[in-house]
Scaffold this motif. Structure first.
Motif, PDB file in Angstrom:
ATOM      1  N   VAL A 144       5.527   8.422 -10.218  1.00  0.00           N
ATOM      2  CA  VAL A 144       5.736   8.913  -8.860  1.00  0.00           C
ATOM      3  C   VAL A 144       6.913   8.188  -8.240  1.00  0.00           C
ATOM      4  O   VAL A 144       7.265   7.079  -8.646  1.00  0.00           O
ATOM      5  CB  VAL A 144       4.481   8.682  -7.983  1.00  0.00           C
ATOM      6  N   PRO A 145       7.552   8.775  -7.256  1.00  0.00           N
ATOM      7  CA  PRO A 145       8.637   8.094  -6.555  1.00  0.00           C
ATOM      8  C   PRO A 145       8.118   6.825  -5.897  1.00  0.00           C
ATOM      9  O   PRO A 145       6.953   6.762  -5.479  1.00  0.00           O
ATOM     10  CB  PRO A 145       9.078   9.132  -5.508  1.00  0.00           C
ATOM     11  N   PRO A 146       8.955   5.784  -5.766  1.00  0.00           N
ATOM     12  CA  PRO A 146       8.495   4.520  -5.198  1.00  0.00           C
ATOM     13  C   PRO A 146       8.043   4.625  -3.753  1.00  0.00           C
ATOM     14  O   PRO A 146       7.293   3.793  -3.276  1.00  0.00           O
ATOM     15  CB  PRO A 146       9.728   3.606  -5.322  1.00  0.00           C
ATOM     16  N   VAL A 150       0.142   5.182  -0.793  1.00  0.00           N
ATOM     17  CA  VAL A 150      -1.195   5.684  -0.488  1.00  0.00           C
ATOM     18  C   VAL A 150      -1.248   6.198   0.949  1.00  0.00           C
ATOM     19  O   VAL A 150      -0.681   5.593   1.863  1.00  0.00           O
ATOM     20  CB  VAL A 150      -2.240   4.573  -0.720  1.00  0.00           C
ATOM     21  N   THR A 151      -1.911   7.332   1.156  1.00  0.00           N
ATOM     22  CA  THR A 151      -1.983   7.918   2.486  1.00  0.00           C
ATOM     23  C   THR A 151      -3.150   7.336   3.274  1.00  0.00           C
ATOM     24  O   THR A 151      -4.078   6.747   2.703  1.00  0.00           O
ATOM     25  CB  THR A 151      -2.149   9.443   2.393  1.00  0.00           C
ATOM     26  N   ASP A 152      -3.127   7.534   4.576  1.00  0.00           N
ATOM     27  CA  ASP A 152      -4.223   7.053   5.416  1.00  0.00           C
ATOM     28  C   ASP A 152      -5.535   7.739   5.042  1.00  0.00           C
ATOM     29  O   ASP A 152      -6.610   7.134   5.078  1.00  0.00           O
ATOM     30  CB  ASP A 152      -3.903   7.308   6.893  1.00  0.00           C
ATOM     31  N   GLY A 153      -5.423   9.032   4.700  1.00  0.00           N
ATOM     32  CA  GLY A 153      -6.628   9.755   4.298  1.00  0.00           C
ATOM     33  C   GLY A 153      -7.240   9.192   3.032  1.00  0.00           C
ATOM     34  O   GLY A 153      -8.460   9.073   2.917  1.00  0.00           O
ATOM     35  N   GLN A 154      -6.374   8.832   2.086  1.00  0.00           N
ATOM     36  CA  GLN A 154      -6.867   8.238   0.844  1.00  0.00           C
ATOM     37  C   GLN A 154      -7.497   6.876   1.099  1.00  0.00           C
ATOM     38  O   GLN A 154      -8.526   6.533   0.518  1.00  0.00           O
ATOM     39  CB  GLN A 154      -5.724   8.110  -0.158  1.00  0.00           C
ATOM     40  N   ALA A 178      -6.339  -4.644  -3.033  1.00  0.00           N
ATOM     41  CA  ALA A 178      -5.268  -3.940  -3.744  1.00  0.00           C
ATOM     42  C   ALA A 178      -4.841  -2.657  -3.044  1.00  0.00           C
ATOM     43  O   ALA A 178      -3.763  -2.120  -3.309  1.00  0.00           O
ATOM     44  CB  ALA A 178      -5.722  -3.612  -5.170  1.00  0.00           C
ATOM     45  N   LEU A 179      -5.660  -2.161  -2.136  1.00  0.00           N
ATOM     46  CA  LEU A 179      -5.422  -0.864  -1.491  1.00  0.00           C
ATOM     47  C   LEU A 179      -4.050  -0.733  -0.820  1.00  0.00           C
ATOM     48  O   LEU A 179      -3.372   0.291  -0.990  1.00  0.00           O
ATOM     49  CB  LEU A 179      -6.548  -0.592  -0.480  1.00  0.00           C
ATOM     50  N   GLU A 184       0.335   6.740  -4.093  1.00  0.00           N
ATOM     51  CA  GLU A 184      -0.488   7.920  -3.803  1.00  0.00           C
ATOM     52  C   GLU A 184      -1.174   8.429  -5.070  1.00  0.00           C
ATOM     53  O   GLU A 184      -2.351   8.799  -5.053  1.00  0.00           O
ATOM     54  CB  GLU A 184       0.382   9.027  -3.202  1.00  0.00           C
ATOM     55  N   ALA A 185      -0.430   8.424  -6.190  1.00  0.00           N
ATOM     56  CA  ALA A 185      -1.007   8.901  -7.446  1.00  0.00           C
ATOM     57  C   ALA A 185      -2.126   7.987  -7.930  1.00  0.00           C
ATOM     58  O   ALA A 185      -3.172   8.446  -8.390  1.00  0.00           O
ATOM     59  CB  ALA A 185       0.082   9.004  -8.517  1.00  0.00           C
TER      60      ALA A 185
END
Length: 206
Positions: A144-146, A150-154, A178-179, A184-185
């Motif tokens: 994935v692109p750098p 991670v999204t807020d939803g995730q 670690a979150l 995102e992936a």
């Protein structure tokens, strides 16, 4: 500080060599070591590789002399149902790390620093590789692109999933730490893995 006079029980591995199990190194320490001792473990979780790294520190005090020994071990989480690392990768790594720290102290090193537990795991991995089914195959990460963080939803979903009793307190602490650095992936894969673990946990309880 060496411990070479004790008659350790050994077990044979597939290679035919005799090794001492971690539990027998611990039993020696608990029942035969003439002094005081302590065992401490610390761990770190690398989310991008789903890998636990554990450092064990064994402190032995005998005749007013204190010595400290350390051991390191790592394990990859597995998505293969029925394997130890499917549910207990952290605990598995901790056992190996403690065994290696005790070996560094000279406890149960009849055939080397590695314990019977470690040799069995190595033999099992080698066998899987011969069959073309390495345990780490399912852990390959999507490129994935750098800037795909991670999204807020995730974050919210992962935090919610971690409250389930399928996860230990150590796993929760490490995962939450670690979150913030997850991609995102990686977060998407973690969500799938955690849901699968929760389903398996519920099925076992049923």
């Amino acid at each position: 500080m060496k411990h070479t006079t004790h008659n350790f029980k050994t077990v044979a591995t597939k290679g035919g060599k005799q090794y001492v199990e971690v539990k027998d190194r611990l039993l020696y320490l608990a029942h035969h070591f003439d002094g005081e001792y302590s065992i401490e473990t610390d761990y770190r979780y690398f989310a991008s590789r789903k890998m636990w790294v554990v450092k064990a520190t064994v402190t032995l005090t005998q005749s007013e002399v204190t010595n400290t020994y350390t051991g390191l071990a790592q394990e990859l989480e597995s998505e293969k149902y029925g394997t130890v690392n499917n549910t207990s990768a952290l605990e598995n790594a901790e056992t190996s790390a403690v065994g290696r720290a005790l070996a560094m102290a000279g406890i149960g090193i009849e055939s080397g620093i590695a314990s019977a537990d470690e040799v069995r795991k190595a033999e099992s991995r080698a066998e899987r590789n011969k069959l073309g089914k390495p345990e780490g195959e399912v852990l390959k990460q999507v490129s994935v692109p750098p800037d795909a963080a991670v999204t807020d939803g995730q974050k919210a979903e992962l935090t919610h999933l971690l409250t389930h009793d399928a996860f230990t307190e150590k796993q929760r602490v490490a995962a939450l730490a670690a979150l913030p650095t997850m991609s995102e992936a990686a977060a998407s894969q973690a969500i799938v893995t955690m849901k699968g673990r929760i389903t398996e946990h519920e099925n076992k309880k049923a």
